[in-house]
Design an enzyme around this catalytic site. Structure first.
Site, PDB file in Angstrom:
ATOM      1  N   CYS A   1      59.488  42.341  50.153  1.00 58.73           N
ATOM      2  CA  CYS A   1      58.795  41.070  49.978  1.00 58.73           C
ATOM      3  C   CYS A   1      57.301  41.289  50.141  1.00 58.73           C
ATOM      4  O   CYS A   1      56.841  42.381  50.484  1.00 58.73           O
ATOM      5  CB  CYS A   1      59.300  40.025  50.978  1.00 58.73           C
ATOM      6  SG  CYS A   1      58.918  40.443  52.697  1.00 58.73           S
TER       7      CYS A   1
ATOM      8  N   CYS B   1      56.011  42.647  53.433  1.00 52.92           N
ATOM      9  CA  CYS B   1      56.087  44.106  53.598  1.00 52.92           C
ATOM     10  C   CYS B   1      54.808  44.766  53.101  1.00 52.92           C
ATOM     11  O   CYS B   1      54.307  45.713  53.721  1.00 52.92           O
ATOM     12  CB  CYS B   1      57.283  44.666  52.833  1.00 52.92           C
ATOM     13  SG  CYS B   1      58.887  44.063  53.397  1.00 52.92           S
TER      14      CYS B   1
ATOM     15  N   ASP C   1      25.407  51.561  22.172  1.00 51.11           N
ATOM     16  CA  ASP C   1      24.575  52.743  22.266  1.00 51.11           C
ATOM     17  C   ASP C   1      24.687  53.475  20.928  1.00 51.11           C
ATOM     18  O   ASP C   1      25.615  53.229  20.158  1.00 51.11           O
ATOM     19  CB  ASP C   1      25.073  53.627  23.413  1.00 51.11           C
ATOM     20  CG  ASP C   1      24.298  54.920  23.515  1.00 51.11           C
ATOM     21  OD1 ASP C   1      23.060  54.878  23.448  1.00 51.11           O
ATOM     22  OD2 ASP C   1      24.938  55.981  23.640  1.00 51.11           O
TER      23      ASP C   1
ATOM     24  N   ASP D   1      28.733  55.678  26.136  1.00 51.55           N
ATOM     25  CA  ASP D   1      29.503  56.876  26.457  1.00 51.55           C
ATOM     26  C   ASP D   1      28.889  57.768  27.521  1.00 51.55           C
ATOM     27  O   ASP D   1      29.563  58.615  28.075  1.00 51.55           O
ATOM     28  CB  ASP D   1      29.708  57.720  25.198  1.00 51.55           C
ATOM     29  CG  ASP D   1      28.457  58.491  24.813  1.00 51.55           C
ATOM     30  OD1 ASP D   1      27.371  57.884  24.834  1.00 51.55           O
ATOM     31  OD2 ASP D   1      28.564  59.692  24.499  1.00 51.55           O
TER      32      ASP D   1
ATOM     33  N   ASP E   1      24.495  55.371  30.483  1.00 52.61           N
ATOM     34  CA  ASP E   1      25.037  54.073  30.079  1.00 52.61           C
ATOM     35  C   ASP E   1      25.786  53.385  31.218  1.00 52.61           C
ATOM     36  O   ASP E   1      26.117  52.202  31.108  1.00 52.61           O
ATOM     37  CB  ASP E   1      26.005  54.241  28.892  1.00 52.61           C
ATOM     38  CG  ASP E   1      25.276  54.645  27.620  1.00 52.61           C
ATOM     39  OD1 ASP E   1      24.135  54.192  27.434  1.00 52.61           O
ATOM     40  OD2 ASP E   1      25.850  55.403  26.822  1.00 52.61           O
TER      41      ASP E   1
END
Length: 840
Positions: free
Chosen positions: A107, A110, A515, A715, A719
Site C-alpha cells: 500500500c 509502505c 539551435d 544538443d 544549450d
C-alpha cells in the site's frame, strides 16, 4: 504443549502461538508478536520514530520469520565491485546511485515508511519509490554507508530489496494480476449464481412462489454473496477505511459505502423476513467494477512493460574473445564484460554493450531505441549501442561502456524519472475528484433522507444508486490514462519522454526555438564542392585526383576539415606523402610524388607561388561556408567548399510547425552569415547568430514574458541552461549527456521527422484528454440527477460506472494507432532525404 493461537500478531497478522512471549511497546501499549523476527522488525520501526506506519497502513506485511537472518547474511555480497558494476552508477565524488526493486509493498503507507526510513540513514542522499512499479532509486555516499547497509535497513523494517531485475518485477506484476483475476472470478461466479436465484422472484406472479421458497432463495443468495463481499470487494473496504483513518475522502469511499449499505440492508431483510434484498445488485456491481479495474490494471502494466522491454534489451550472455585477434570465443555473462573486451556478435544476436566495430561489416536494427525501422549500416569504426540487433553478418565489437554507463541504462533512468513525476493536469484532476467525492456523499445522504419521507421502500436503493452511478474514477483516469498510452507511443516514435509534464506542455507550445549546429544541421563538416583551379581543367576525373591529393595531406590529421576530406574519398587509394607538416590555424604542407603541396588558407597556400586567387575561388569563399585551397609551386590546383547539411526532416518539421500555428526561431553561436544561410534554406525569418548561452537564455525569457509557451530544441553543453529555461525542452540523442538530462524529451534517432510526429501526437493527446474530461463531467452531471430521481437501479448504476471508466481507457488507447490520415503525406515527405543547404 498447546500451540493454539492467542491472538493475531500486531505486526504481520499471523496467529500468535500460546507459548510465544514476544512484545513491543507501540503507541504506549504492549503489542504481542508471533516470533522474534516480527519483534525485531517492529522494534526497529519504533526505534526509528516511524510508528505512524501502524496507523497509516491498510494492508499487512509478509512475516519475515526465519528468513530474516539468512537475508541479512547475503547482503554483504552486494558491496563487491564485480556485483555492483551492472546496476550501480558512479556519480560525482563518492556518490553512487542504484535501482532497486522492493518486495512486500502492499500500500501507499509502505512506500511512505520505506522512503522515510531510508532517508534517515546516515549517508543516504535521496530516495524515490514508484508505487506502481515497486522500483526504488537510491543515491548514497559510499564513504558513509555501503549498499549492504541500505539493503539491511530495508530488511530491518520487514521488506526486501534487491538490485532491479526485470524478471523479478514481472513476477510481482504477475502476482498482482493473478490476485485481481481470482477476485474477479469469485465475483463473476457469485453474480451468476445469485442472478439465478433472483430470476424466480422477478418472474413469479403473485402467489406463485411460497414464502418458504422465497426465504430459501434469499438465504442461498446471502451465502453466495458473502465471499463476493468479504473477498472480492475487500480492497474497496480496506482502501475506504484507510482514507477515513487519514481523514480524507478517496474514490473507494462511496463504493464501499454503497456496497456495504446494500449488503447490510439485504442481510437484515433476510434475517427479519421483511423488506427487499439487493444481493443481485451487490454482486453485479462488484463484478462490473472489478472488471473495469482489471482492464485498467492491464493497461497500466502494458505501459510499464514498455519500459521493462527496454530494460531487458541486453542479452544475458556474450561471446568474448579473450585472445583477440584469435577468434576462439568463450561464453560469459554480460555483467562480466569490461571496457576493452572484444566480443563476437553473430547475426540475429543483440549487441551486449556500447562500443565500436573493429572488424566486419553489417547492418543493425536500432528500432527499439530510436524508432527507426530501417537497418542502419555499420562498418569498422562505427559506434554500436547495447540493445541493438545485428541482422546481416558477424562482426567484432570492442566494449567501451558497460552496466549503468551505457546509453540504454541512461534511457531507462530518464523513463523512470518521467514515471515518478505527476503532471499538473493529473494533480488537478485528483484534487477535483476528491472534492467531487465529498460532494457526492452529501448528495447521496440528502437524497436518502428525502426519499425516506417520500417512499421509504425505495430510499435505500436510490441512495445506493446515487453512490454507485457516479464515476470519479473516470475523472481521475481521464488524464493519466491518455498520458500513459501517449508515452508508449512516443517511445515507438523514437522520442523518450523524461519528464511527467512534457507531453502536456509540448501540446501547448506555440513558439519553437532551435539551435543550429547539431540540431537543425548534422554538426559535422562534409565536402560540398570541389572546384579545379588554374592548372586543372574542370573534369570529374581531375576533381577526384585533386580530392585524393588533399586527403593524402590530411591522412594523419584529427581536424574536422581533414576528416571531411578523407570521408569524401571513401576507400579510394591515396598517393604516398612525405614530410607532412601542419601549421596551426593555416594548413598543412607535404611532398607528394616529389612535388611540394600545400592545403589550407589562401595566404598560406598561395605563398608557394605568389599568384592571386582566381575570381571563381573568391566567389566560393564569399558564400560563407568553410573553404580551403590546394596549391603547389606552379600555381593553384583546386578549392574545396565544406559545410554542414540539414538534418533529415528539418524543412518538413519547420513547415509543419508553422501549419500548427507555431512561430519558429533560430538561435546560434555561429557566425551570422552561416546562421542566415540555414535560416534561408528553412525559410526561418527570425534567426540570430553570434549568441552566447546567456543571450539565448535572455531571448527565451523575453518570449515567455510576452506570454509564449516556448519549446527549445538543442544538443550541446551550452544549450543546457537554455533547455532548462524553456517550458518544454527537446535534446538530440546524439548530444551531450548534460543536455539529455536537462531536457523533457530526448530525440533518440538522427532525423527530425520523429519530432514532427511527436508534436502532432502531443496535440492529439491533449484533444483526447479534453474528450475524456468532457465525458467524465457530462456523464456524472447527467447520471447523478437521474439516480436522485429514482430512475436508475443499482445494477444499472454499476454498469454505467464501469462503462464510463472503460470508455475513458478505450478512448486513450486510440493513441496507440498511427497519426491521423491527414498527417501522413507530410510525414512521408519528412522521411525523405533532406537536400543540402542552399547552394550546396
Amino acid at each position: 504443549m498447546s500451540l493454539e493461537p492467542k491472538a493475531g500478531c500486531y505486526h504481520c497478522g499471523l496467529p500468535v502461538p500460546r507459548d510465544a512471549h514476544f512484545s513491543v511497546a507501540i503507541g504506549g501499549s504492549p503489542r504481542e508478536m508471533c516470533c522474534a523476527g516480527c519483534q525485531a522488525v517492529a522494534q526497529a520501526i519504533v526505534d526509528n520514530g516511524l510508528d505512524d506506519y501502524y496507523r497509516h497502513r491498510d494492508a499487512l506485511p509478509e512475516s519475515p520469520r526465519e528468513a530474516l537472518p539468512a537475508a541479512l547474511g547475503e547482503l554483504a555480497l552486494f558491496d563487491h565491485p564485480d556485483v555492483q558494476k551492472n546496476f550501480v552508477r558512479p556519480l560525482s565524488g563518492h556518490e553512487r546511485e542504484a535501482s532497486l526493486i522492493l518486495e512486500g509493498i502492499t500500500c501507499a503507507a509502505c512506500v511512505w515508511l520505506n522512503e522515510r526510513h531510508l532517508s534517515r540513514q546516515d549517508g543516504v542522499m535521496a530516495v524515490e519509490i514508484n508505487y506502481a512499479t515497486r522500483r526504488a532509486r537510491v543515491r548514497w555516499d559510499e564513504q558513509r554507508i555501503h549498499l549492504s547497509g541500505i539493503l539491511a535497513a530495508v530488511t530491518a523494517i520487514g521488506y526486501r530489496a534487491y538490485p532491479y531485475d526485470a524478471a523479478r518485477a514481472e513476477e510481482i506484476a504477475g502476482r498482482e494480476r493473478r490476485a485481481a483475476l481470482w477476485r474477479l472470478f469469485v465475483a463473476g461466479f457469485g453474480m451468476m449464481q445469485v442472478m439465478m436465484y433472483a430470476v424466480p422472484a422477478y418472474v413469479a406472479g403473485e402467489g406463485e412462489m411460497s414464502v418458504e421458497i422465497a426465504h430459501l432463495l434469499r438465504w442461498a443468495s446471502l451465502v453466495l454473496t458473502l465471499p463476493v463481499v468479504l473477498y472480492s470487494a475487500a480492497p474497496f473496504f480496506r482502501n475506504a477505511w484507510r482514507d477515513v483513518r487519514l481523514k480524507r475522502v478517496g474514490m473507494d469511499v462511496p463504493v464501499a459505502l454503497g456496497v456495504g449499505s446494500a449488503f447490510a440492508a439485504s442481510v437484515w431483510a433476510t434475517l427479519t423476513g421483511a423488506g427487499e434484498v439487493y444481493f443481485d445488485s451487490v454482486t453485479m456491481f462488484v463484478f462490473l467494477l472489478l472488471g473495469g479495474r482489471y482492464l485498467e490494471m492491464l493497461a497500466r502494466h502494458r505501459c510499464v512493460r514498455a519500459i521493462e522491454r527496454v530494460g531487458r534489451a541486453l542479452p544475458a550472455f556474450a561471446e568474448r574473445l579473450p585472445a583477440w585477434p584469435d577468434k576462439t570465443a568463450e561464453r560469459v555473462a554480460v555483467s562480466a564484460l569490461a571496457p576493452g573486451d572484444c566480443v563476437l556478435v553473430a547475426p540475429g544476436q543483440t549487441v551486449p554493450a556500447d562500443g565500436s566495430m573493429i572488424e566486419g561489416e553489417s547492418e543493425v536494427d536500432e528500432s527499439l531505441l530510436t524508432g527507426e525501422s530501417r537497418p542502419v549500416p555499420k562498418t569498422v569504426g562505427s559506434a554500436l549501442t547495447g540493445g541493438t540487433v545485428n541482422i546481416r553478418s558477424p562482426f567484432v565489437l570492442q566494449v567501451e561502456k558497460v552496466g549503468e554507463a551505457t546509453r540504454l541504462a541512461s534511457i531507462v533512468r530518464l523513463m523512470e524519472r518521467a514515471m515518478n513525476e505527476k503532471p499538473r493536469l493529473v494533480r488537478l484532476a485528483d484534487r477535483v475528484a476528491a472534492w467531487f467525492v465529498a460532494a457526492l456523499l452529501v448528495l447521496a445522504l440528502a437524497t436518502g433522507i428525502v426519499w425516506s419521507q417520500i417512499d421509504p421502500a425505495r430510499a435505500l436503493w436510490i441512495f445506493v444508486s446515487v453512490l454507485v452511478v457516479s464515476c470519479p474514477c473516470a475523472l481521475s483516469l481521464a488524464t493519466p490514462a491518455a498520458l500513459a498510452v501517449a508515452t508508449g507511443a512516443f517511445s515507438r516514435l523514437g522520442l523518450l519522454v523524461s519528464r511527467g509534464h512534457a507531453i502536456e506542455t509540448l501540446a501547448r507550445a506555440d513558439h519553437f526555438v532551435f539551435d543550429k549546429t547539431g540540431t537543425l544541421t548534422w554538426g559535422r563538416l562534409r565536402l560540398l564542392e570541389t572546384l579545379p583551379l588554374g592548372g586543372m581543367p574542370a573534369e570529374a576525373a581531375l576533381q577526384t585526383e585533386a580530392l585524393q591529393l588533399a586527403a593524402a595531406l590530411e591522412q594523419g590529421s584529427e581536424h574536422a576539415i581533414g576528416a571531411a576530406l578523407r570521408a569524401a574519398v571513401s576507400d579510394a587509394p591515396l598517393p604516398a606523402t612525405q614530410n607532412i607538416q601542419a601549421t596551426t590555424g593555416q594548413g598543412v604542407e607535404g611532398i607528394v610524388d616529389g612535388c611540394r603541396v600545400r592545403l589550407g588558407r589562401p595566404a598560406f597556400a598561395g605563398a608557394m607561388h605568389g599568384l592571386p586567387l582566381p575570381r571563381e575561388a573568391q566567389q566560393l569563399f564569399a558564400g560563407g561556408d568553410t573553404c580551403v585551397v590546394l596549391a603547389d609551386e606552379t600555381g593553384w590546383l583546386a578549392a574545396f567548399r565544406l559545410g554542414d547539411r540539414l538534418r533529415d526532416g528539418a524543412d518538413d518539421l519547420v513547415r509543419r510547425l508553422r501549419g500548427l500555428g507555431c512561430r519558429v526561431s533560430l538561435l546560434s553561436g555561429d557566425a551570422p552569415e552561416a546562421v542566415a544561410q540555414v535560416a534561408g534554406a528553412l525559410s526561418i525569418t527570425d534567426a540570430h547568430g553570434g549568441m552566447a548561452p546567456q543571450d539565448k537564455h535572455d531571448f527565451i525569457a523575453r518570449l515567455q514574458a510576452q506570454g509564449a509557451v516556448v519549446a527549445m530544441v538543442g544538443d550541446g553543453v551550452n544549450d543546457a541552461p537554455v533547455l532548462a529555461q524553456a517550458q518544454v525542452s527537446v535534446a538530440m540523442g546524439g548530444g551531450t549527456e548534460l543536455a539529455r538530462n536537462q531536457s523533457d524529451v530526448v530525440l533518440l534517432g538522427e532525423g527530425l521527422a520523429a519530432l514532427a510526429k511527436g508534436v502532432a501526437l502531443a496535440r492529439r493527446t491533449h484533444r483526447i484528454v479534453r474528450q475524456n474530461l468532457g465525458w467524465a463531467f457530462v456523464y456524472n452531471l447527467s447520471a447523478i440527477p437521474l439516480a436522485m430521481a429514482g430512475w436508475v437501479t443499482p445494477w444499472m448504476a454499476g454498469i454505467g460506472m464501469s462503462m464510463s471508466s472503460l470508455l475513458v481507457v478505450a478512448n486513450a488507447l486510440r493513441l496507440q494507432r498511427g497519426p491521423d490520415s491527414d498527417e501522413k503525406p507530410a510525414l512521408a515527405r519528412g522521411a525523405e532525404q533532406t537536400p543540402p543547404l542552399s547552394g550546396q
